[in-house]
Enzyme design. Structure first.
Site, PDB file in Angstrom:
ATOM      1  N   ARG A   1     -21.531  -9.360 -10.519  1.00  0.00           N
ATOM      2  CA  ARG A   1     -21.405  -8.983 -11.844  1.00  0.00           C
ATOM      3  C   ARG A   1     -22.483  -9.294 -12.761  1.00  0.00           C
ATOM      4  O   ARG A   1     -22.459  -9.052 -13.898  1.00  0.00           O
ATOM      5  CB  ARG A   1     -19.886  -9.872 -12.562  1.00  0.00           C
ATOM      6  CG  ARG A   1     -18.761  -9.795 -12.326  1.00  0.00           C
ATOM      7  CD  ARG A   1     -18.181  -8.474 -12.180  1.00  0.00           C
ATOM      8  NE  ARG A   1     -17.664  -7.832 -12.979  1.00  0.00           N
ATOM      9  CZ  ARG A   1     -16.137  -8.950 -13.154  1.00  0.00           C
ATOM     10  NH1 ARG A   1     -15.331  -9.551 -12.558  1.00  0.00           N
ATOM     11  NH2 ARG A   1     -15.491  -8.654 -14.573  1.00  0.00           N
TER      12      ARG A   1
ATOM     13  N   ARG B   1     -22.118  -7.822 -19.499  1.00  0.00           N
ATOM     14  CA  ARG B   1     -22.103  -8.841 -21.041  1.00  0.00           C
ATOM     15  C   ARG B   1     -22.349 -10.008 -21.377  1.00  0.00           C
ATOM     16  O   ARG B   1     -23.036  -9.947 -22.883  1.00  0.00           O
ATOM     17  CB  ARG B   1     -20.118  -9.210 -20.980  1.00  0.00           C
ATOM     18  CG  ARG B   1     -19.221  -8.298 -21.510  1.00  0.00           C
ATOM     19  CD  ARG B   1     -18.167  -8.889 -21.694  1.00  0.00           C
ATOM     20  NE  ARG B   1     -18.147  -9.190 -19.845  1.00  0.00           N
ATOM     21  CZ  ARG B   1     -17.459 -10.250 -20.000  1.00  0.00           C
ATOM     22  NH1 ARG B   1     -16.135 -10.526 -21.032  1.00  0.00           N
ATOM     23  NH2 ARG B   1     -16.809 -10.658 -19.155  1.00  0.00           N
TER      24      ARG B   1
ATOM     25  N   ARG C   1     -21.165  -0.881 -24.714  1.00  0.00           N
ATOM     26  CA  ARG C   1     -20.117  -1.383 -25.071  1.00  0.00           C
ATOM     27  C   ARG C   1     -19.558  -1.285 -26.848  1.00  0.00           C
ATOM     28  O   ARG C   1     -18.295  -0.907 -26.639  1.00  0.00           O
ATOM     29  CB  ARG C   1     -19.958  -2.858 -24.638  1.00  0.00           C
ATOM     30  CG  ARG C   1     -18.888  -3.968 -24.486  1.00  0.00           C
ATOM     31  CD  ARG C   1     -18.832  -4.894 -23.928  1.00  0.00           C
ATOM     32  NE  ARG C   1     -17.894  -5.572 -23.962  1.00  0.00           N
ATOM     33  CZ  ARG C   1     -16.856  -5.924 -24.550  1.00  0.00           C
ATOM     34  NH1 ARG C   1     -16.975  -6.187 -26.613  1.00  0.00           N
ATOM     35  NH2 ARG C   1     -15.925  -6.835 -25.244  1.00  0.00           N
TER      36      ARG C   1
ATOM     37  N   ASP D   1     -14.652  -0.732 -11.255  1.00  0.00           N
ATOM     38  CA  ASP D   1     -14.395  -1.629 -11.434  1.00  0.00           C
ATOM     39  C   ASP D   1     -13.047  -1.359 -10.716  1.00  0.00           C
ATOM     40  O   ASP D   1     -13.183  -0.746 -10.330  1.00  0.00           O
ATOM     41  CB  ASP D   1     -13.484  -1.890 -13.127  1.00  0.00           C
ATOM     42  CG  ASP D   1     -12.922  -3.364 -13.056  1.00  0.00           C
ATOM     43  OD1 ASP D   1     -13.703  -4.306 -13.463  1.00  0.00           O
ATOM     44  OD2 ASP D   1     -11.623  -3.985 -12.678  1.00  0.00           O
TER      45      ASP D   1
ATOM     46  N   TYR E   1      -2.961  -7.716  -9.421  1.00  0.00           N
ATOM     47  CA  TYR E   1      -2.901  -6.939 -10.287  1.00  0.00           C
ATOM     48  C   TYR E   1      -2.258  -5.579 -10.855  1.00  0.00           C
ATOM     49  O   TYR E   1      -1.316  -5.996 -11.914  1.00  0.00           O
ATOM     50  CB  TYR E   1      -4.328  -6.227 -10.767  1.00  0.00           C
ATOM     51  CG  TYR E   1      -5.113  -6.983 -11.281  1.00  0.00           C
ATOM     52  CD1 TYR E   1      -5.680  -7.899 -12.292  1.00  0.00           C
ATOM     53  CD2 TYR E   1      -7.103  -8.111  -9.960  1.00  0.00           C
ATOM     54  CE1 TYR E   1      -6.468  -8.767 -12.395  1.00  0.00           C
ATOM     55  CE2 TYR E   1      -7.623  -8.774 -10.874  1.00  0.00           C
ATOM     56  CZ  TYR E   1      -7.725  -8.984 -12.082  1.00  0.00           C
ATOM     57  OH  TYR E   1      -8.372  -9.852 -11.735  1.00  0.00           O
TER      58      TYR E   1
HETATM   59  C1  LIG Z   1     -10.981  -9.038 -10.485  1.00  0.00           C
HETATM   60  C2  LIG Z   1     -12.139  -7.864 -10.990  1.00  0.00           C
HETATM   61  C3  LIG Z   1     -11.917  -7.205 -11.567  1.00  0.00           C
HETATM   62  N1  LIG Z   1     -13.130  -6.467 -11.311  1.00  0.00           N
HETATM   63  C4  LIG Z   1     -13.600  -7.181 -10.592  1.00  0.00           C
HETATM   64  C5  LIG Z   1     -13.294  -7.646 -10.021  1.00  0.00           C
HETATM   65  C6  LIG Z   1     -13.790  -8.405  -8.595  1.00  0.00           C
HETATM   66  C7  LIG Z   1     -14.703  -9.664  -8.881  1.00  0.00           C
HETATM   67  C8  LIG Z   1     -14.377 -10.913  -9.956  1.00  0.00           C
HETATM   68  O1  LIG Z   1     -13.617 -11.620  -9.824  1.00  0.00           O
HETATM   69  O2  LIG Z   1     -15.358 -10.799 -10.543  1.00  0.00           O
HETATM   70  C9  LIG Z   1     -15.291  -6.363  -9.946  1.00  0.00           C
HETATM   71  C10 LIG Z   1     -16.009  -5.367 -11.031  1.00  0.00           C
HETATM   72  N2  LIG Z   1     -15.664  -5.847 -12.300  1.00  0.00           N
HETATM   73  C11 LIG Z   1     -17.201  -4.940 -12.345  1.00  0.00           C
HETATM   74  C12 LIG Z   1     -18.010  -4.689 -12.053  1.00  0.00           C
HETATM   75  C13 LIG Z   1     -19.771  -4.232 -12.120  1.00  0.00           C
HETATM   76  C14 LIG Z   1     -20.768  -4.137 -11.265  1.00  0.00           C
HETATM   77  C15 LIG Z   1     -21.325  -5.602 -11.618  1.00  0.00           C
HETATM   78  O3  LIG Z   1     -22.218  -6.471 -12.208  1.00  0.00           O
HETATM   79  O4  LIG Z   1     -20.697  -6.430 -10.599  1.00  0.00           O
HETATM   80  C16 LIG Z   1     -17.599  -4.886 -10.147  1.00  0.00           C
HETATM   81  C17 LIG Z   1     -18.265  -5.630  -8.775  1.00  0.00           C
HETATM   82  C18 LIG Z   1     -17.608  -4.384 -14.082  1.00  0.00           C
HETATM   83  C19 LIG Z   1     -16.315  -5.788 -15.043  1.00  0.00           C
HETATM   84  N3  LIG Z   1     -15.533  -4.993 -15.563  1.00  0.00           N
HETATM   85  C20 LIG Z   1     -14.370  -6.477 -16.569  1.00  0.00           C
HETATM   86  C21 LIG Z   1     -15.984  -5.721 -17.112  1.00  0.00           C
HETATM   87  C22 LIG Z   1     -15.841  -6.174 -19.139  1.00  0.00           C
HETATM   88  C23 LIG Z   1     -15.793  -5.958 -19.663  1.00  0.00           C
HETATM   89  C24 LIG Z   1     -16.317  -5.589 -20.991  1.00  0.00           C
HETATM   90  O5  LIG Z   1     -15.985  -6.257 -21.591  1.00  0.00           O
HETATM   91  O6  LIG Z   1     -17.152  -4.521 -21.217  1.00  0.00           O
HETATM   92  C25 LIG Z   1     -17.235  -5.903 -16.388  1.00  0.00           C
HETATM   93  C26 LIG Z   1     -18.575  -4.961 -16.953  1.00  0.00           C
HETATM   94  C27 LIG Z   1     -13.372  -5.695 -16.935  1.00  0.00           C
HETATM   95  C28 LIG Z   1     -12.486  -6.780 -15.929  1.00  0.00           C
HETATM   96  N4  LIG Z   1     -11.985  -6.428 -14.276  1.00  0.00           N
HETATM   97  C29 LIG Z   1     -11.090  -7.062 -13.705  1.00  0.00           C
HETATM   98  C30 LIG Z   1     -11.144  -8.957 -15.121  1.00  0.00           C
HETATM   99  C31 LIG Z   1     -10.442  -9.593 -14.323  1.00  0.00           C
HETATM  100  C32 LIG Z   1     -11.270  -7.858 -16.371  1.00  0.00           C
HETATM  101  C33 LIG Z   1     -11.900  -8.784 -17.628  1.00  0.00           C
HETATM  102  C34 LIG Z   1     -12.340  -9.738 -17.061  1.00  0.00           C
HETATM  103  C35 LIG Z   1     -13.911 -10.148 -16.967  1.00  0.00           C
HETATM  104  O7  LIG Z   1     -15.119  -9.211 -17.850  1.00  0.00           O
HETATM  105  O8  LIG Z   1     -14.282 -10.287 -16.223  1.00  0.00           O
HETATM  106  C36 LIG Z   1     -11.311  -7.362 -12.530  1.00  0.00           C
END
Ligand SMILES: Cc1c2[nH]c(c1CCC(=O)O)Cc1[nH]c(c(CCC(=O)O)c1C)Cc1[nH]c(c(CCC(=O)O)c1C)Cc1[nH]c(c(C)c1CCC(=O)O)C2
Length: 346
Positions: free
Chosen positions: A27, A31, A40, A76, A153
């Site tokens: 990740r 943020r 964002r 995502d 999910y």
């Molecule tokens: C479970 C899961 C998700 N998404 C992801 C997972 C598996 C990894 C993990 O367990 O952390 C994977 C993911 N999500 C995102 C990436 C981008 C690449 C990276 O930087 O790794 C990757 C690889 C961007 C994102 N995906 C999300 C954001 C945040 C969105 C924002 O607020 O701008 C980002 C940068 C949103 C997201 N997407 C998801 C959740 C639970 C959330 C909200 C909570 C959170 O932010 O952790 C589902």
């Protein structure tokens, strides 16, 4: 396509000796970076994912700003359920919401195995643009969610600590659950193959909720599907499985033929190595919250982590995603400490 100038990650995944340990952070595009927050403010989450220029800019930010040895595609895991026909929203500061989750056979009939070129073409366009803009600086990691984590999910409809509704669905309706898991698997194989065709150098499978299952249910509901994905991809590019908390099955994960296995901070590296055997690269396992320590303490703990893993077959990373409240200079201290460290010979 440009030749890679920094191929530490690829060589480490192939088990080759390298001059130092490669480093990236799960990740890492997100943020904690002020540059991400600017974008964002202006664009919605899926707009950022679906606009190749924005996805490319966000993907490359951590390469420029913190100096990681690999880029990971900004997207995502939930774009796959979206492409399969479910509505997915991301609610600010709350996380994902799927307003019409899958509960019945009728619900399952609403989902399909899509033509990925049609429904996820924007991802492949982003990958092509990222590869151009990276111009061989570092490799690009593509990714997908593991079928079990996506089912969580798609059935629960939102985040959860236990995903008990998703589990109940699987235990009450095993046939429905397995049809859904197989549809997700088929979509994911086509999706990851198309990511590789577009230019992804490595692929990682995120099974964030694999650790919620018992070892036998992990095999039944998760690993048998991950195994199909790895089998379909492993001769094309190196593959990494990150099944958070599923340390009990590291041996079976090695047996899939994956090149790398992610581990979290709740297992000692030596124990993970014993379970996983010597023929696989381990990735991890710094506690993401430890990046909230003072910088000298981060440096000390990262050094100790590197010494514990020992030379070779290790990719330095966090044990889960970076937290949004980590100061950028703390993230940079993590990366710099790995880059400056050398194992002593012998
Ligand atoms: C479970 C899961 C998700 N998404 C992801 C997972 C598996 C990894 C993990 O367990 O952390 C994977 C993911 N999500 C995102 C990436 C981008 C690449 C990276 O930087 O790794 C990757 C690889 C961007 C994102 N995906 C999300 C954001 C945040 C969105 C924002 O607020 O701008 C980002 C940068 C949103 C997201 N997407 C998801 C959740 C639970 C959330 C909200 C909570 C959170 O932010 O952790 C589902």
């Amino acid at each position: 396509m440009a030749i890679l100038k920094n191929d530490l990650l690829l060589r480490t995944l192939r088990g080759e000796a390298t001059e130092r340990t490669p480093v990236w952070m799960m990740r890492q595009a997100g943020r904690y970076l002020p540059e991400y927050m600017v974008l964002r403010e202006k664009y919605g989450f899926f707009e950022r994912c679906q606009t190749p220029e924005l996805a490319a800019e966000i993907t490359i930010q951590p390469v420029d700003i913190v100096g990681v040895d690999a880029a990971i595609l900004f997207s995502d895991i939930l774009v796959v359920p979206q492409a399969m026909g479910l509505e997915v929203q991301l609610i600010e500061s709350k996380g994902p919401l799927l307003p019409d989750p899958i509960k019945t056979t009728a619900d399952l009939n609403r989902v399909r195995v899509p033509d990925v070129e049609e429904s996820l073409g924007y991802v492949f366009d982003a990958i092509k643009l990222i590869k151009q803009e990276l111009n061989g600086r570092v490799p690009l990691i593509g990714f997908a969610g593991a079928p079990w984590t996506l089912l969580c999910y798609m059935v629960q409809g939102k985040g959860s600590k236990t995903f008990d509704e998703a589990k109940a669905f699987c235990y009450m309706n095993p046939e429905l659950a397995h049809s859904l898991l197989q549809m997700i698997t088929d979509t994911t194989i086509a999706y990851l193959k198309a990511q590789v065709k577009a230019g992804a150098d490595v692929v990682q499978i995120f099974d964030s909720w694999g650790g919620l299952l018992s070892p036998s249910d992990f095999e039944l509901l998760s690993l048998q599907y991950i195994r199909q994905i790895v089998a379909a991809l492993k001769d094309e590019v190196p593959t990494i499985i990150f099944a958070k908390g599923a340390w009990h099955s590291l041996d079976s994960m090695t047996a899939t033929g994956a090149h790398g296995l992610g581990i979290d901070w709740c297992i000692k590296p030596q124990l993970a190595r014993e379970f996983a055997g010597n023929n696989v690269t381990l990735q991890g396992n710094f506690d993401p919250a430890r990046l909230l320590s003072p910088i000298p303490e981060i440096k000390k703990q990262v050094t100790s982590m590197l010494e514990t893993f020992g030379p070779g077959k290790h990719i330095a990373n966090l044990g889960h995603g970076i937290l949004p409240n980590v100061p950028v200079d703390h993230a940079r201290a993590f990366v710099d400490t790995v880059k400056e460290f050398r194992h002593t010979a012998g």
